[in-house]
Design a protein around this motif. Structure first.
Motif, PDB file in Angstrom:
ATOM      1  N   ALA A   6       0.818  -1.220   0.000  1.00 33.01           N
ATOM      2  CA  ALA A   6       0.000   0.000   0.000  1.00 33.01           C
ATOM      3  C   ALA A   6       0.844   1.260   0.000  1.00 33.01           C
ATOM      4  CB  ALA A   6      -0.931   0.002   1.212  1.00 33.01           C
ATOM      5  N   GLY A   7       2.147   1.138  -0.262  1.00 33.10           N
ATOM      6  CA  GLY A   7       3.010   2.307  -0.303  1.00 33.10           C
ATOM      7  C   GLY A   7       3.616   2.675   1.033  1.00 33.10           C
ATOM      8  N   VAL A   8       3.555   1.782   2.007  1.00 31.36           N
ATOM      9  CA  VAL A   8       4.137   1.903   3.355  1.00 31.36           C
ATOM     10  C   VAL A   8       3.322   2.844   4.244  1.00 31.36           C
ATOM     11  CG1 VAL A   8       6.184   2.406   4.734  1.00 31.36           C
ATOM     12  CG2 VAL A   8       6.442   1.370   2.473  1.00 31.36           C
ATOM     13  N   HIS A   9       3.403   4.152   4.037  1.00 37.57           N
ATOM     14  CA  HIS A   9       2.748   5.085   4.955  1.00 37.57           C
ATOM     15  C   HIS A   9       1.219   5.084   4.887  1.00 37.57           C
ATOM     16  CE1 HIS A   9       6.564   6.466   6.273  1.00 37.57           C
ATOM     17  NE2 HIS A   9       6.877   7.124   5.168  1.00 37.57           N
ATOM     18  N   PRO A  10       0.593   4.820   3.740  1.00 38.64           N
ATOM     19  CA  PRO A  10      -0.867   4.866   3.735  1.00 38.64           C
ATOM     20  C   PRO A  10      -1.544   3.845   4.651  1.00 38.64           C
ATOM     21  CG  PRO A  10      -0.051   5.140   1.513  1.00 38.64           C
ATOM     22  CD  PRO A  10       1.137   4.800   2.363  1.00 38.64           C
ATOM     23  N   LEU A  11      -0.901   2.709   4.965  1.00 35.50           N
ATOM     24  CA  LEU A  11      -1.586   1.669   5.730  1.00 35.50           C
ATOM     25  C   LEU A  11      -0.647   1.051   6.752  1.00 35.50           C
ATOM     26  CD1 LEU A  11      -4.032  -0.181   6.256  1.00 35.50           C
ATOM     27  CD2 LEU A  11      -3.196  -1.655   4.411  1.00 35.50           C
TER      28      LEU A  11
ATOM     29  N   SER B  59      -5.459  -9.371  -7.140  1.00 37.13           N
ATOM     30  CA  SER B  59      -4.538  -9.830  -6.101  1.00 37.13           C
ATOM     31  C   SER B  59      -4.752  -8.991  -4.855  1.00 37.13           C
ATOM     32  CB  SER B  59      -3.081  -9.711  -6.568  1.00 37.13           C
ATOM     33  OG  SER B  59      -2.710  -8.336  -6.689  1.00 37.13           O
ATOM     34  N   LEU B  60      -4.288  -9.508  -3.725  1.00 35.28           N
ATOM     35  CA  LEU B  60      -4.345  -8.750  -2.484  1.00 35.28           C
ATOM     36  C   LEU B  60      -3.564  -7.451  -2.615  1.00 35.28           C
ATOM     37  CD1 LEU B  60      -4.992  -8.442   0.547  1.00 35.28           C
ATOM     38  CD2 LEU B  60      -2.935  -9.809   1.021  1.00 35.28           C
ATOM     39  N   GLU B  61      -2.400  -7.524  -3.293  1.00 37.06           N
ATOM     40  CA  GLU B  61      -1.561  -6.333  -3.454  1.00 37.06           C
ATOM     41  C   GLU B  61      -2.293  -5.236  -4.226  1.00 37.06           C
ATOM     42  OE1 GLU B  61      -0.573  -9.448  -4.000  1.00 37.06           O
ATOM     43  OE2 GLU B  61       0.707  -9.635  -2.215  1.00 37.06           O
ATOM     44  N   ASP B  62      -3.032  -5.617  -5.287  1.00 39.83           N
ATOM     45  CA  ASP B  62      -3.760  -4.621  -6.065  1.00 39.83           C
ATOM     46  C   ASP B  62      -4.885  -3.991  -5.248  1.00 39.83           C
ATOM     47  OD1 ASP B  62      -2.169  -4.945  -8.336  1.00 39.83           O
ATOM     48  OD2 ASP B  62      -3.408  -6.584  -9.092  1.00 39.83           O
ATOM     49  N   PHE B  63      -5.572  -4.808  -4.448  1.00 38.76           N
ATOM     50  CA  PHE B  63      -6.620  -4.272  -3.575  1.00 38.76           C
ATOM     51  C   PHE B  63      -6.042  -3.257  -2.591  1.00 38.76           C
ATOM     52  CE2 PHE B  63      -8.348  -4.615   0.757  1.00 38.76           C
ATOM     53  CZ  PHE B  63      -9.573  -3.991   0.559  1.00 38.76           C
ATOM     54  N   LEU B  64      -4.947  -3.609  -1.941  1.00 39.28           N
ATOM     55  CA  LEU B  64      -4.350  -2.725  -0.951  1.00 39.28           C
ATOM     56  C   LEU B  64      -3.867  -1.428  -1.584  1.00 39.28           C
ATOM     57  CD1 LEU B  64      -2.273  -5.418   0.972  1.00 39.28           C
ATOM     58  CD2 LEU B  64      -4.343  -4.286   1.803  1.00 39.28           C
ATOM     59  N   TRP B  65      -3.240  -1.541  -2.749  1.00 41.87           N
ATOM     60  CA  TRP B  65      -2.683  -0.361  -3.406  1.00 41.87           C
ATOM     61  C   TRP B  65      -3.778   0.622  -3.798  1.00 41.87           C
ATOM     62  CZ3 TRP B  65      -2.174   0.839  -8.987  1.00 41.87           C
ATOM     63  CH2 TRP B  65      -1.350   1.940  -9.207  1.00 41.87           C
ATOM     64  N   VAL B  66      -4.815   0.132  -4.463  1.00 43.28           N
ATOM     65  CA  VAL B  66      -5.882   1.020  -4.922  1.00 43.28           C
ATOM     66  C   VAL B  66      -6.637   1.627  -3.742  1.00 43.28           C
ATOM     67  CG1 VAL B  66      -8.116   1.080  -6.111  1.00 43.28           C
ATOM     68  CG2 VAL B  66      -6.168  -0.093  -7.166  1.00 43.28           C
TER      69      VAL B  66
ATOM     70  N   VAL C  14     -18.071   2.503   3.508  1.00 42.00           N
ATOM     71  CA  VAL C  14     -17.844   2.652   2.064  1.00 42.00           C
ATOM     72  C   VAL C  14     -16.667   3.599   1.843  1.00 42.00           C
ATOM     73  CG1 VAL C  14     -18.849   3.250  -0.168  1.00 42.00           C
ATOM     74  CG2 VAL C  14     -20.303   2.284   1.638  1.00 42.00           C
ATOM     75  N   ILE C  15     -15.664   3.141   1.075  1.00 44.26           N
ATOM     76  CA  ILE C  15     -14.483   3.944   0.750  1.00 44.26           C
ATOM     77  C   ILE C  15     -14.500   4.252  -0.745  1.00 44.26           C
ATOM     78  CG2 ILE C  15     -11.964   4.029   0.706  1.00 44.26           C
ATOM     79  CD1 ILE C  15     -11.886   2.083   3.010  1.00 44.26           C
ATOM     80  N   ASP C  16     -14.380   5.519  -1.080  1.00 42.87           N
ATOM     81  CA  ASP C  16     -14.306   5.939  -2.481  1.00 42.87           C
ATOM     82  C   ASP C  16     -12.838   5.918  -2.903  1.00 42.87           C
ATOM     83  OD1 ASP C  16     -14.363   7.118  -4.949  1.00 42.87           O
ATOM     84  OD2 ASP C  16     -15.395   8.947  -4.314  1.00 42.87           O
ATOM     85  N   ALA C  17     -12.433   4.895  -3.646  1.00 43.46           N
ATOM     86  CA  ALA C  17     -11.036   4.725  -4.064  1.00 43.46           C
ATOM     87  C   ALA C  17     -10.894   4.886  -5.571  1.00 43.46           C
ATOM     88  CB  ALA C  17     -10.512   3.367  -3.603  1.00 43.46           C
ATOM     89  N   ARG C  18     -11.702   5.762  -6.149  1.00 48.91           N
ATOM     90  CA  ARG C  18     -11.523   6.068  -7.574  1.00 48.91           C
ATOM     91  C   ARG C  18     -10.352   7.024  -7.759  1.00 48.91           C
ATOM     92  NH1 ARG C  18     -16.734   9.027  -9.003  1.00 48.91           N
ATOM     93  NH2 ARG C  18     -16.503   9.669  -6.819  1.00 48.91           N
TER      94      ARG C  18
END
Length: 611
Positions: free
Chosen positions: A350-355, A537-544, A574-578
């Motif tokens: 998730a880019g380290v700091h975001p999560l 993938s789990l990685e794609d879910f976390l990143w987006v 609900v999270i808006d991740a667009r």
């Protein structure tokens, strides 16, 4: 004994079959970056590029490309470092009282650098234009040093004991920089900022040296989250297994005598210039902004200098190995620094700091079962007040007494949390605060919000592991899928508002779902542009999910309400991740360069059998 310099390290890697020479001419503009990323993804060796187009210096990539190789590089010193950690010894006290070193492991003596009258690094000089002009991504604003060790001292207390060695982006070409100017991009919560402010208050220029290369321990030391007051130069000696010899550069500041390069100069106290854009570790381009100008007085280099580099991009990249290795060195100290915390995991995907994921301890009422998060919230505040952990945007924290899964089992940890979280009670927002400089999901540079999600107790719900039969989406929303149990990803209309605006899509979805009824077994809904990608993938879910959302703005819920200024919801969160108009564009590979790199992996090529 550890390596005296980088050339010694390269020779050792080559003897052991851990390094491959690329003797074909390669271009530092885009091509070398693609090669390094491909070899990293393949778990391949370190790479020595001996013929760099337009440059006389060889380049070394993927040095820390695997955790196994990173451990191997420091094999002679690790036991000593681990012994000090296990003994809970504070190296700062050793530096204040050097005589105590004789009573401690042999490794401790390496904490103290030693003076050198001169050194190989001072034997030659060159210009910025002669350095390798590495450009990793097509929209980068120029070349920058990807593994710089930026050294500064507190002007109020000169000397290495009050120094800082950090890794900050140094742009050496492009934009409006002159032939002796570089951009100094340092993010918030970095040690150099304290020195810079002190210099500005005194009305003097801050002298700065930028080291490149040298013993590998210097590079690791520059990214270590050391306690304030513990100089990174001391840790580099400890990790490198030998006392660090320091000579004096053109500006009067120390330089490791065995470094490969040293850019010696000062930060202009009056001038800022636009730096960037550049691909960054969140997987996007960090946009152009005004940053201090580094005026380069002289560039020292050794006669046999090697230019080490890496690629910065969407995780995992080479800095993933950095992070894992650093956690191995420091993980045992977390309960000492943060009482009650059993573990912390910054999620690389998730880019380290975001999560950030954490496990704490509910100890406030040992005579009763905890019915709600109590001490967990105190511990969450402590985490968000600690060093670079303070940059976390989402912090999910579980109670050790409920026996959560190991933090590195991210999918299982999410399931554990979503089974237990009460969205009416367990959401704790920090609005209008500071976030990571490279995170563009907020309301501006360094501006955004944070969210603590704390859960205590047994399961409250059973999570769906397939699409619910009663699922009815509002008009305009489609393609539902389950990236993880209890998590629904839904395609939403493309963002249509101006930057930092609101297009109403999130609210429309939540209000319509309130009328239709929330589906059974769904705890979290994520609105996205491409559900198939998110579920890949789990990685794609976390990143987006966690790089494209600002909690205070991009979170709503089914049955939302505010009670005594506390926001929560009855139904799914609900999270808006667009992707939104103010977000930085994501990084993309160039197919034509990928084909060129394929040739290196063909039979007879230097990377055959590797990529």
């Amino acid at each position: 004994m550890g390596y005296r310099n980088l050339r010694q390290c390269v020779a050792d890697l080559e003897r052991s079959g851990r390094l491959v020479r690329i003797e074909r001419e390669v271009d530092p503009y885009l091509e070398i970056g693609v090669i390094q990323r491909r070899v990293y993804r393949a778990g391949g060796p370190a790479l020595l590029f001996t013929r760099v187009k337009g440059c006389r210096f060889p380049m070394l990539g993927n040095l820390f490309g695997t955790l196994e190789r990173t451990r191997w590089l420091f094999r002679d010193a690790l036991r000593g470092v681990e012994a000090l950690v296990r003994a809970r010894i504070d190296p700062r006290e050793l530096l204040r009282h050097p005589a105590d070193l004789v009573r401690l492991p042999l490794a401790a003596k390496n904490l103290l650098p030693r003076r050198a009258r001169s050194g190989p690094v001072l034997q030659r000089s060159c210009s910025l234009a002669e350095l390798p002009q590495l450009v990793s991504w097509p929209k980068d604003g120029g070349a920058f040093i990807t593994l710089p060790q930026v050294y500064s001292e507190d002007p109020r207390q000169p000397g290495w004991r009050h120094s800082n060695l950090g890794m900050y982006r140094v742009q050496i070409s492009g934009n409006d920089y002159g032939p002796d100017e570089a951009g100094m991009h340092y993010q918030i919560h970095r040690g150099i900022a304290i020195h810079h402010r002190a210099a500005l208050e005194q009305g003097v220029a801050l002298r700065v040296n930028v080291f490149v290369g040298g013993p590998p321990a210097l590079t690791v030391a520059a990214v270590m989250p050391l306690p304030e007051g513990m100089p990174e130069l001391a840790f580099a000696g400890l990790l490198g297994g030998r006392r660090l010899p320091l000579a004096v550069a053109a500006n009067g500041l120390p330089v490791p005598a065995e470094a490969d390069f040293c850019l010696s100069g000062w930060l202009d106290p009056q001038v800022l210039k636009r730096e960037g854009p550049f691909g960054d570790h969140l997987g996007y381009y960090s946009l152009g902004h005004d940053f201090p100008v580094f005026r380069v007085e002289r560039i020292h280099h050794r006669p046999d200098a090697i230019w080490p580099f890496t690629t910065v991009g969407r995780p995992p990249q080479e800095d993933t190995s950095f992070g894992t290795f650093i956690h191995e060195l420091t993980g045992e100290l977390i309960p000492e620094v943060l009482p009650g915390i059993r573990g912390v995991h910054a999620v690389d995907a998730a880019g380290v700091h975001p999560l950030l994921l954490a496990v704490g301890s509910e100890r406030y009422t040992p005579y009763a079962e905890p019915g709600r998060p109590q001490e967990l919230l105190t511990q969450a505040s402590a985490i968000l007040g600690q060093g670079q952990l303070s940059l976390a945007k989402y912090l999910w924290i579980a109670n050790a007494g409920d026996e959560p899964p190991a933090l590195h089992r991210i999918g299982d940890f999410f399931r554990f949390m979503l089974e237990r979280v009460d969205w009416r009670r367990d959401l704790h927002f920090h609005t209008r605060t500071t976030i990571d400089t490279l995170d563009y999901s907020g309301r501006g540079l360094n501006q955004g919000s944070k969210l603590v999600i704390a859960a205590v107790g047994g399961p409250l719900r059973t999570l769906a592991d397939r699409l619910p039969a009663d699922l009815r989406l509002p008009e305009g929303f489609d393609d539902p899928t389950l990236p993880l149990p209890g998590i629904l990803a839904v395609r939403a209309p493309v963002w249509s508002a101006p930057p930092y605006g609101e297009d109403g899509v999130l609210s429309v979805f939540c209000r319509m779902m309130e009328k239709r009824g929330a589906p059974d077994g769904i705890a979290l809904v994520v609105l996205v542009d491409d559900p198939d990608f998110v579920a890949r993938s789990l990685e794609d879910f976390l990143w987006v999910t966690f790089t494209r959302s600002d909690p205070a703005v991009d979170i709503d819920g089914v049955g939302a309400a505010v009670v005594h200024k506390h926001w929560g919801c009855e139904g799914p969160l609900v999270i808006d991740a667009r992707l939104k108009a103010h977000h930085a564009p994501p990084l993309e590979e160039l197919p034509e360069l990928e084909k060129r790199v394929d040739e290196l992996g063909a039979p007879g090529g230097p990377l055959h059998g590797i990529i």
